[in-house]
Scaffold this active site. Sequence first.
Site, PDB file in Angstrom:
ATOM      1  N   ASN A  11       0.802  -1.233   0.000  1.00  0.00           N
ATOM      2  CA  ASN A  11       0.000   0.000   0.000  1.00  0.00           C
ATOM      3  C   ASN A  11       0.833   1.281   0.000  1.00  0.00           C
ATOM      4  OD1 ASN A  11      -2.566  -1.410   0.112  1.00  0.00           O
ATOM      5  ND2 ASN A  11      -1.997  -1.946   2.207  1.00  0.00           N
ATOM      6  N   TYR A  23      -0.580   9.672   6.615  1.00  0.00           N
ATOM      7  CA  TYR A  23       0.706   9.400   5.955  1.00  0.00           C
ATOM      8  C   TYR A  23       1.283  10.597   5.189  1.00  0.00           C
ATOM      9  CZ  TYR A  23      -0.584   4.639   7.159  1.00  0.00           C
ATOM     10  OH  TYR A  23      -0.934   3.514   7.856  1.00  0.00           O
ATOM     11  N   ASN A  74      10.289  -0.339   5.170  1.00  0.00           N
ATOM     12  CA  ASN A  74       8.940  -0.045   5.651  1.00  0.00           C
ATOM     13  C   ASN A  74       8.072  -1.201   5.170  1.00  0.00           C
ATOM     14  OD1 ASN A  74       6.412   0.787   6.323  1.00  0.00           O
ATOM     15  ND2 ASN A  74       6.644   2.883   5.559  1.00  0.00           N
ATOM     16  N   ALA A  77       1.826  -3.046   6.674  1.00  0.00           N
ATOM     17  CA  ALA A  77       1.072  -3.887   7.614  1.00  0.00           C
ATOM     18  C   ALA A  77       1.731  -5.245   7.863  1.00  0.00           C
ATOM     19  CB  ALA A  77      -0.360  -4.076   7.109  1.00  0.00           C
ATOM     20  N   HIS A  80       3.312  -6.093  11.251  1.00  0.00           N
ATOM     21  CA  HIS A  80       2.557  -6.562  12.409  1.00  0.00           C
ATOM     22  C   HIS A  80       2.135  -8.022  12.292  1.00  0.00           C
ATOM     23  CE1 HIS A  80       2.573  -2.266  12.755  1.00  0.00           C
ATOM     24  NE2 HIS A  80       1.772  -2.109  11.714  1.00  0.00           N
ATOM     25  N   ASP A  87      12.093 -13.716   9.621  1.00  0.00           N
ATOM     26  CA  ASP A  87      13.058 -14.794   9.360  1.00  0.00           C
ATOM     27  C   ASP A  87      13.979 -14.442   8.195  1.00  0.00           C
ATOM     28  OD1 ASP A  87      12.051 -16.313  11.407  1.00  0.00           O
ATOM     29  OD2 ASP A  87      10.951 -17.713  10.132  1.00  0.00           O
ATOM     30  N   HIS A 100       8.679   3.599   9.685  1.00  0.00           N
ATOM     31  CA  HIS A 100       7.246   3.876   9.483  1.00  0.00           C
ATOM     32  C   HIS A 100       7.048   5.378   9.412  1.00  0.00           C
ATOM     33  CE1 HIS A 100       6.486  -0.292  10.376  1.00  0.00           C
ATOM     34  NE2 HIS A 100       7.303  -0.158  11.409  1.00  0.00           N
ATOM     35  N   LEU A 101       6.196   5.795   8.509  1.00  0.00           N
ATOM     36  CA  LEU A 101       5.892   7.229   8.434  1.00  0.00           C
ATOM     37  C   LEU A 101       5.136   7.686   9.677  1.00  0.00           C
ATOM     38  CD1 LEU A 101       5.181   6.161   5.092  1.00  0.00           C
ATOM     39  CD2 LEU A 101       5.744   8.566   5.034  1.00  0.00           C
ATOM     40  N   SER A 102       4.157   6.881  10.083  1.00  0.00           N
ATOM     41  CA  SER A 102       3.345   7.237  11.241  1.00  0.00           C
ATOM     42  C   SER A 102       3.993   6.699  12.515  1.00  0.00           C
ATOM     43  CB  SER A 102       1.937   6.655  11.078  1.00  0.00           C
ATOM     44  OG  SER A 102       1.997   5.240  11.053  1.00  0.00           O
ATOM     45  N   ARG A 107      -0.868   4.606  17.702  1.00  0.00           N
ATOM     46  CA  ARG A 107      -2.053   4.229  16.916  1.00  0.00           C
ATOM     47  C   ARG A 107      -2.730   2.987  17.538  1.00  0.00           C
ATOM     48  NH1 ARG A 107      -0.626   4.075  10.757  1.00  0.00           N
ATOM     49  NH2 ARG A 107      -2.919   4.059  10.648  1.00  0.00           N
ATOM     50  N   ARG A 111      -1.016  -2.245  15.941  1.00  0.00           N
ATOM     51  CA  ARG A 111       0.183  -1.717  15.270  1.00  0.00           C
ATOM     52  C   ARG A 111       1.379  -1.604  16.224  1.00  0.00           C
ATOM     53  NH1 ARG A 111      -1.901   0.082  10.236  1.00  0.00           N
ATOM     54  NH2 ARG A 111      -4.046   0.759  10.486  1.00  0.00           N
TER      55      ARG A 111
HETATM   56  C1  DQA Z   1       3.134   2.085   8.159  1.00  0.00           C
HETATM   57  C2  DQA Z   1       2.381   1.737   9.455  1.00  0.00           C
HETATM   58  C3  DQA Z   1       1.664   0.403   9.320  1.00  0.00           C
HETATM   59  O1  DQA Z   1       0.966   0.110  10.520  1.00  0.00           O
HETATM   60  C4  DQA Z   1       0.671   0.458   8.180  1.00  0.00           C
HETATM   61  O2  DQA Z   1       0.048  -0.794   8.014  1.00  0.00           O
HETATM   62  C5  DQA Z   1       1.285   0.929   6.912  1.00  0.00           C
HETATM   63  C6  DQA Z   1       2.219   2.045   6.954  1.00  0.00           C
HETATM   64  C7  DQA Z   1       3.750   3.502   8.223  1.00  0.00           C
HETATM   65  O3  DQA Z   1       4.610   3.780   7.404  1.00  0.00           O
HETATM   66  O4  DQA Z   1       3.365   4.304   9.069  1.00  0.00           O
HETATM   67  O5  DQA Z   1       0.951   0.452   5.831  1.00  0.00           O
HETATM   68  O6  DQA Z   1       4.187   1.148   7.984  1.00  0.00           O
END
Ligand code: DQA
Length: 148
Positions: A11, A23, A74, A77, A80, A87, A100-102, A107, A111
Site C-alpha cells: 500500500n 501518511y 517499511n 502492515a 505486524h 526470518d 514507518h511514516l506514522s 495508533r 500496530r
Molecule cells: C506504516 C504503518 C503500518 O501500521 C501500516 O500498516 C502501513 C504504513 C507507516 O509507514 O506508518 O501500511 O508502515
Amino acid sequence: MTSILVLNGPNLNLLGQRQPEVYGTTTLADIEAACATYAKASGLSVTCAQSNHEGALIDAIHAAKGVHDGIILNAGAYTHSSIALMDAIASVELPVVELHLSNIHARESFRHKSYIAPVAIGQICGFGADGYLLALDALKAHLDRSTA
Ligand code: DQA
C-alpha cells in the site's frame, strides 16, 4: 561505495493519496527521489523497490545479500504479521532499519507489535517522509562504525 536498499511494502505505492491525514501528501516517487538526492550528497548508493506481496519482499531481502550493505524497510502492515519477513532478515544478516511514516505506537494496539523490531538495528517512526532521510543517516552511521 556503501549501497543501501530502500524497500517499501504493501500500500505504500499509494502514498500521497492514501489517508493523507495519517501518511502525508508526499508520494513514494517523491520519497525515492529525495533518498537518491540525499544519498548522493552523503556518498551512498541507493536502490529503491516496492511490492505489495510478502514473497516478493522476502525475495528482495534475500537478493540484497552480497549486493547491498544494509536495508531501510517499511514493511507496512506486514510489520505486524509477518514472521516470514522477520526470518528473512535474520537469515541474510544485513543491518535493517525499520521505518514507518506514522508513529505506530500512538495508533491502534495491533500496530504496536512489530515482527521486524527484534531483527532490526533500530526503528524510526512518526516523522513522515523525513524518516527515510533520518534512516539513511542512521544506517550510514551504523555502517561507518562497523567498518571503521
Ligand atoms: C506504516 C504503518 C503500518 O501500521 C501500516 O500498516 C502501513 C504504513 C507507516 O509507514 O506508518 O501500511 O508502515
